[in-house]
Motif scaffolding. Structure first.
Motif, PDB file in Angstrom:
ATOM      1  N   CYS A  24      -1.968  -5.470  -9.061  1.00  0.00           N
ATOM      2  CA  CYS A  24      -3.229  -5.183  -8.393  1.00  0.00           C
ATOM      3  C   CYS A  24      -3.880  -3.963  -9.015  1.00  0.00           C
ATOM      4  O   CYS A  24      -3.241  -3.205  -9.757  1.00  0.00           O
ATOM      5  CB  CYS A  24      -3.014  -4.983  -6.887  1.00  0.00           C
ATOM      6  SG  CYS A  24      -1.718  -3.778  -6.515  1.00  0.00           S
ATOM      7  N   ASN A  83     -12.213  -2.734  -2.673  1.00  0.00           N
ATOM      8  CA  ASN A  83     -11.740  -1.570  -3.420  1.00  0.00           C
ATOM      9  C   ASN A  83     -10.337  -1.759  -3.984  1.00  0.00           C
ATOM     10  O   ASN A  83      -9.933  -0.995  -4.856  1.00  0.00           O
ATOM     11  CB  ASN A  83     -11.761  -0.329  -2.525  1.00  0.00           C
ATOM     12  CG  ASN A  83     -13.179   0.103  -2.187  1.00  0.00           C
ATOM     13  OD1 ASN A  83     -14.111  -0.191  -2.922  1.00  0.00           O
ATOM     14  ND2 ASN A  83     -13.336   0.781  -1.060  1.00  0.00           N
ATOM     15  N   ALA A  84      -9.606  -2.745  -3.520  1.00  0.00           N
ATOM     16  CA  ALA A  84      -8.281  -3.074  -4.034  1.00  0.00           C
ATOM     17  C   ALA A  84      -8.199  -4.582  -4.189  1.00  0.00           C
ATOM     18  O   ALA A  84      -8.507  -5.329  -3.243  1.00  0.00           O
ATOM     19  CB  ALA A  84      -7.184  -2.565  -3.101  1.00  0.00           C
ATOM     20  N   THR A 112      -6.758  -0.681  -8.051  1.00  0.00           N
ATOM     21  CA  THR A 112      -7.409   0.059  -6.970  1.00  0.00           C
ATOM     22  C   THR A 112      -8.497   0.951  -7.559  1.00  0.00           C
ATOM     23  O   THR A 112      -8.267   1.656  -8.556  1.00  0.00           O
ATOM     24  CB  THR A 112      -6.394   0.927  -6.207  1.00  0.00           C
ATOM     25  OG1 THR A 112      -5.309   0.097  -5.768  1.00  0.00           O
ATOM     26  CG2 THR A 112      -7.036   1.608  -5.016  1.00  0.00           C
ATOM     27  N   SER A 161      -2.841   4.191  -3.023  1.00  0.00           N
ATOM     28  CA  SER A 161      -2.841   3.288  -4.155  1.00  0.00           C
ATOM     29  C   SER A 161      -2.141   2.002  -3.729  1.00  0.00           C
ATOM     30  O   SER A 161      -1.644   1.904  -2.595  1.00  0.00           O
ATOM     31  CB  SER A 161      -2.137   3.914  -5.361  1.00  0.00           C
ATOM     32  OG  SER A 161      -2.242   3.066  -6.485  1.00  0.00           O
ATOM     33  N   HIS A 162      -2.109   1.021  -4.642  1.00  0.00           N
ATOM     34  CA  HIS A 162      -1.475  -0.261  -4.335  1.00  0.00           C
ATOM     35  C   HIS A 162      -0.591  -0.660  -5.512  1.00  0.00           C
ATOM     36  O   HIS A 162      -0.861  -0.289  -6.670  1.00  0.00           O
ATOM     37  CB  HIS A 162      -2.519  -1.335  -4.068  1.00  0.00           C
ATOM     38  CG  HIS A 162      -3.375  -1.050  -2.870  1.00  0.00           C
ATOM     39  ND1 HIS A 162      -4.442  -0.177  -2.909  1.00  0.00           N
ATOM     40  CD2 HIS A 162      -3.288  -1.516  -1.594  1.00  0.00           C
ATOM     41  CE1 HIS A 162      -5.006  -0.120  -1.713  1.00  0.00           C
ATOM     42  NE2 HIS A 162      -4.326  -0.927  -0.897  1.00  0.00           N
ATOM     43  N   GLU A 166       0.856  -1.182   0.000  1.00  0.00           N
ATOM     44  CA  GLU A 166       0.000   0.000   0.000  1.00  0.00           C
ATOM     45  C   GLU A 166       0.893   1.234   0.000  1.00  0.00           C
ATOM     46  O   GLU A 166       1.778   1.372   0.847  1.00  0.00           O
ATOM     47  CB  GLU A 166      -0.904   0.019   1.233  1.00  0.00           C
ATOM     48  CG  GLU A 166      -1.769   1.261   1.352  1.00  0.00           C
ATOM     49  CD  GLU A 166      -2.481   1.335   2.687  1.00  0.00           C
ATOM     50  OE1 GLU A 166      -3.555   0.704   2.827  1.00  0.00           O
ATOM     51  OE2 GLU A 166      -1.946   2.010   3.600  1.00  0.00           O
TER      52      GLU A 166
END
Length: 326
Positions: free
Chosen positions: A141, A168-169, A143, A68-69, A58
């Motif tokens: 991933c 959400n992610a 997001t 964000s990721h 993260e």
């Protein structure tokens, strides 16, 4: 517990770094995905922890509360620094050298994602699905709220992540994920054809209701006198709802009123004719006068009518008299 002065502590990885874009390092392929380059000390700390693989992080901008990721590509950056794609720095509103908070996380595998291109040019690609699948192989991933960049044919296409499930992610590594597309941001629905406006004359003609056709009324018209002058008599129209018996009765009374006077005049004239001397014929209403009177005098008397008097009603067998002399 601190290790090498970098503040590692506990059973999770969490550290602050200065971030720079991939243009500061000779690795242009970093821009085609969401993986960052971290220092070797981060690898040492992560190896000593019991974390889930693949490694996911993260990334947070504490100053503006942007999150964000991402994944990790290599551990070759200078200590205290990380390198990340420039489009990711734009999503998080980061400038070169800003501090960023990095923390390892575990994300669920994604089952659904909804994408929205910024421009409809992306849909003009011959096979956008294949291009998108190839690009997402470099992503770890996704997001909700981020805008990823897809490079194709020396052109960059930006796509918003509108929705992700189950959270959400999500992680998109080795998973079957359903992908849906929303209309591009610059897409406009085709305008419906507008019906041509009607002209004023046509609109007025349609607005006017057709006039009702007049019903038939028997015995209508204007009367004419024998001398050519117009008659003041106006016959009464017969109602269409009147009964046949009423029509017969009204017709009989009308005929008697119209022709009674003429019959009376004819009778009187015939009566006066019997009083005349034999051998002479006299026509007109002045037959009772002396036959020796001059016709010119009779015409003068008829012209000397008072202007205020009403015109006499029609009388049959009326007019000037003339004497037929042998």
């Amino acid at each position: 517990m601190y290790i090498d002065g970098y503040g590692y502590r506990g059973t999770s990885f969490e550290q602050r770094y200065q971030c720079f874009s991939a243009s500061f390092i000779d690795k242009p392929h970093v821009e085609t995905g969401d993986r960052i380059i971290m220092p070797p000390s981060a690898l040492d700390r992560l190896a000593s922890l019991q974390i889930d693989y693949p490694m996911l992080f993260e990334v947070r901008n504490d100053a503006l509360e942007r999150v964000s990721h991402c994944g990790v590509l290599e551990f070759v950056a200078e200590e205290g620094m990380i390198y990340m794609p420039y489009w990711m720095m734009e999503n998080m509103l980061l400038q070169e050298g800003d501090l960023v908070h990095v923390k390892n996380v575990t994300l669920p595998k994604g089952t659904y994602v909804k994408l929205q291109p910024h421009t409809k040019d992306f849909l003009d690609i011959s096979n956008p699905k294949a291009i998108l699948e190839t690009t997402l192989r470099n992503f770890s991933c996704l997001t909700t709220g981020d805008s990823i960049m897809v490079a194709y044919n020396n052109k960059k296409y930006y796509i918003d992540i509108v929705e992700t499930r189950p959270s959400n992610a999500i992680s998109i590594i080795e998973t079957d994920c359903e992908v849906d597309f929303a209309p591009p941001l610059d897409y406009k629905e085709p305008e419906k054809p507008v019906a041509p406006t009607k002209g004023k004359e046509q609109a007025v003609a349609e607005a006017m209701e057709p006039e009702a056709e007049p019903k038939f009324v028997a015995f209508t018209g204007t009367g004419r006198r024998l001398d050519g002058k117009s008659s003041n008599y106006q016959p009464q129209p017969i109602s269409s709802a009147a009964r046949p018996s009423d029509v017969k009765q009204s017709g009989g009374s009308s005929s008697s009123s119209r022709f009674g006077h003429s019959q009376q005049s004819a009778g009187s004239s015939s009566l006066n004719g019997t009083r005349r001397s034999h051998g002479k014929l006299v026509f007109g209403q002045n037959a009772h006068r002396n036959p020796k009177e001059n016709p010119k005098e009779a015409s003068k008397e008829s012209e000397q009518e008072q202007p205020g008097k009403e015109e006499p009603k029609f009388q049959a067998f009326s007019g000037k008299r003339y004497k037929l002399s042998n």
